[in-house]
Design an enzyme around this catalytic site. Structure first.
Site, PDB file in Angstrom:
ATOM      1  N   TYR A   1       0.856  -1.186   0.000  1.00 19.06           N
ATOM      2  CA  TYR A   1       0.000   0.000   0.000  1.00 19.06           C
ATOM      3  C   TYR A   1       0.894   1.239   0.000  1.00 19.06           C
ATOM      4  CZ  TYR A   1      -3.304  -3.505   1.831  1.00 19.06           C
ATOM      5  OH  TYR A   1      -4.064  -4.633   2.038  1.00 19.06           O
TER       6      TYR A   1
ATOM      7  N   SER B   1      -1.360 -14.732   3.136  1.00 18.92           N
ATOM      8  CA  SER B   1      -2.429 -14.138   2.342  1.00 18.92           C
ATOM      9  C   SER B   1      -2.274 -14.569   0.895  1.00 18.92           C
ATOM     10  CB  SER B   1      -2.360 -12.606   2.454  1.00 18.92           C
ATOM     11  OG  SER B   1      -3.415 -11.985   1.783  1.00 18.92           O
ATOM     12  N   ASN B   2      -3.388 -14.818   0.232  1.00 16.58           N
ATOM     13  CA  ASN B   2      -3.401 -15.203  -1.185  1.00 16.58           C
ATOM     14  C   ASN B   2      -2.736 -16.552  -1.440  1.00 16.58           C
ATOM     15  OD1 ASN B   2      -4.559 -12.644  -2.454  1.00 16.58           O
ATOM     16  ND2 ASN B   2      -2.815 -11.811  -1.310  1.00 16.58           N
TER      17      ASN B   2
ATOM     18  N   PHE C   1     -11.730  -7.392   0.663  1.00 22.89           N
ATOM     19  CA  PHE C   1     -12.831  -6.979  -0.215  1.00 22.89           C
ATOM     20  C   PHE C   1     -14.194  -7.403   0.353  1.00 22.89           C
ATOM     21  CE2 PHE C   1      -9.703  -7.378  -3.986  1.00 22.89           C
ATOM     22  CZ  PHE C   1      -9.200  -6.118  -3.739  1.00 22.89           C
ATOM     23  N   PRO C   2     -14.442  -7.189   1.649  1.00 18.69           N
ATOM     24  CA  PRO C   2     -15.712  -7.652   2.227  1.00 18.69           C
ATOM     25  C   PRO C   2     -16.936  -6.972   1.622  1.00 18.69           C
ATOM     26  CG  PRO C   2     -14.589  -6.183   3.762  1.00 18.69           C
ATOM     27  CD  PRO C   2     -13.609  -6.483   2.663  1.00 18.69           C
ATOM     28  N   LEU C   3     -16.767  -5.747   1.115  1.00 16.98           N
ATOM     29  CA  LEU C   3     -17.901  -5.029   0.530  1.00 16.98           C
ATOM     30  C   LEU C   3     -17.863  -5.043  -1.001  1.00 16.98           C
ATOM     31  CD1 LEU C   3     -18.147  -2.064   3.058  1.00 16.98           C
ATOM     32  CD2 LEU C   3     -19.542  -4.140   2.965  1.00 16.98           C
TER      33      LEU C   3
END
Length: 313
Positions: free
Chosen positions: A59, A157-158, A206-208
């Site tokens: 990020y 992660s991933n 990406f929960p939303l």
């Protein structure tokens, strides 16, 4: 229902609602971000009682960590109450190639500690798997740092399920962060049973669903060719139509609770026993305050099941 959770086999306890910070300093990911605004988001989260702050080297190539570190430096008395999670895998010395080499990961932890202005990281994830490094060796390096007190919990992660099993060969993995939301539920079939069996926590990213699960889309919409959504199957054809119809039904349930769709969806994740912490992102501090409302929703089982069934797409 408890609003706190224990992370894997570690001694970390944290609230089930956290903050994702890819829009805090993530200039390589989003246009027109304002660093001061990003720090206000983090400060508002801390002031509101959010405990988990999730970031990554990716990020802003360290910028998100730097901005969060500056906020942490202003709140030293609150540090012990916070769960700071970060990730690394992109190697600046190799043109950002993915690297899980043990020595690289150790250096990445030390670099993140400096940017975050802290002497320990609560959760450190390998952000992406590389092609060559044995995953148990990569995790073994992080376990050494855990024994030294530099990190408190180890995550990946991933990772595919097979890569996760290799990584967890010695039982050192505490937490997994992977894609999961009401529209993408593949994890329910094989990943969640493995996590339950091995006492590994789960955090969905990406929960939303890029805003699709917030209720902001009320009708079928077309997107320009240069808009990333024009290439996303969730925003195309009959699938998009079904999603919109499901959201319209969720809106009715949300109205009955006196909340908005995003708050109700977050409450669904918080109630979901397979999800440890949900970390919606926020670009402005008002979104943080709004997301906090989800902790106040007492979602009954009937409505939980109704939402569940609406998204068996």
């Amino acid at each position: 229902m408890s609003l706190t959770t224990k992370i894997g086999k570690s001694n970390i306890e944290t609230k089930k609602l956290g903050l994702g910070t890819n829009k805090v300093g993530g200039h390589n990911l989003f246009p027109n971000l304002d660093d001061e605004e990003g720090q206000e988001v983090v400060q508002t989260a801390i002031d509101s009682g959010i405990e988990m702050i999730d970031t990554a080297f990716a990020y802003g190539l360290g910028r998100s960590e730097e901005l969060i570190g500056e906020v942490l430096a202003k709140n030293p008395a609150r540090r012990k109450k916070l769960t700071i999670a970060t990730k690394a895998a992109q190697d600046p010395a190799q043109e950002m190639a993915i690297n899980n080499d043990p020595e690289f990961l150790k250096q990445a932890v030390h670099d993140a500690l400096k940017r975050l202005q802290t002497d320990y990281i609560d959760i450190f994830y390998i952000h992406f798997p590389d092609k060559d490094t044995p995953k148990d060796e990569a995790i073994g390096a992080l376990h050494e740092l855990k024994e030294q007190g530099l990190i408190r919990a180890i995550g990946v992660s991933n990772f595919s399920l097979e890569q996760l099993k290799e990584a967890n060969k010695d039982g050192y993995v505490d937490i997994v962060e992977d894609r999961y939301n009401l529209l993408h539920r593949e994890a329910e079939d094989e990943l969640f049973p493995y996590l339950r069996e091995n006492n590994i926590s789960f955090v969905p990213f990406f929960p939303l669903a890029s805003g699709l699960l917030t209720g902001k889309y009320h009708e079928i919409t077309s997107f320009a060719d240069d808009d990333i959504r024009s290439q996303d199957e969730d925003f195309q054809g009959t699938r998009f139509e079904r999603i919109i119809k499901s959201i319209q039904e969720v809106q009715k349930i949300a109205d009955a609770y006196g909340v908005n769709v995003a708050q109700l969806i977050l409450a669904w994740y918080i109630k979901n026993p397979d999800i440890s912490v949900v970390i919606p992102g926020a670009r402005v501090k008002e979104q943080v305050v709004s997301n906090m409302r989800s902790l106040e929703i007492i979602l009954n089982q009937e409505d939980y099941d109704k939402i569940d069934n609406l998204f068996q797409l």
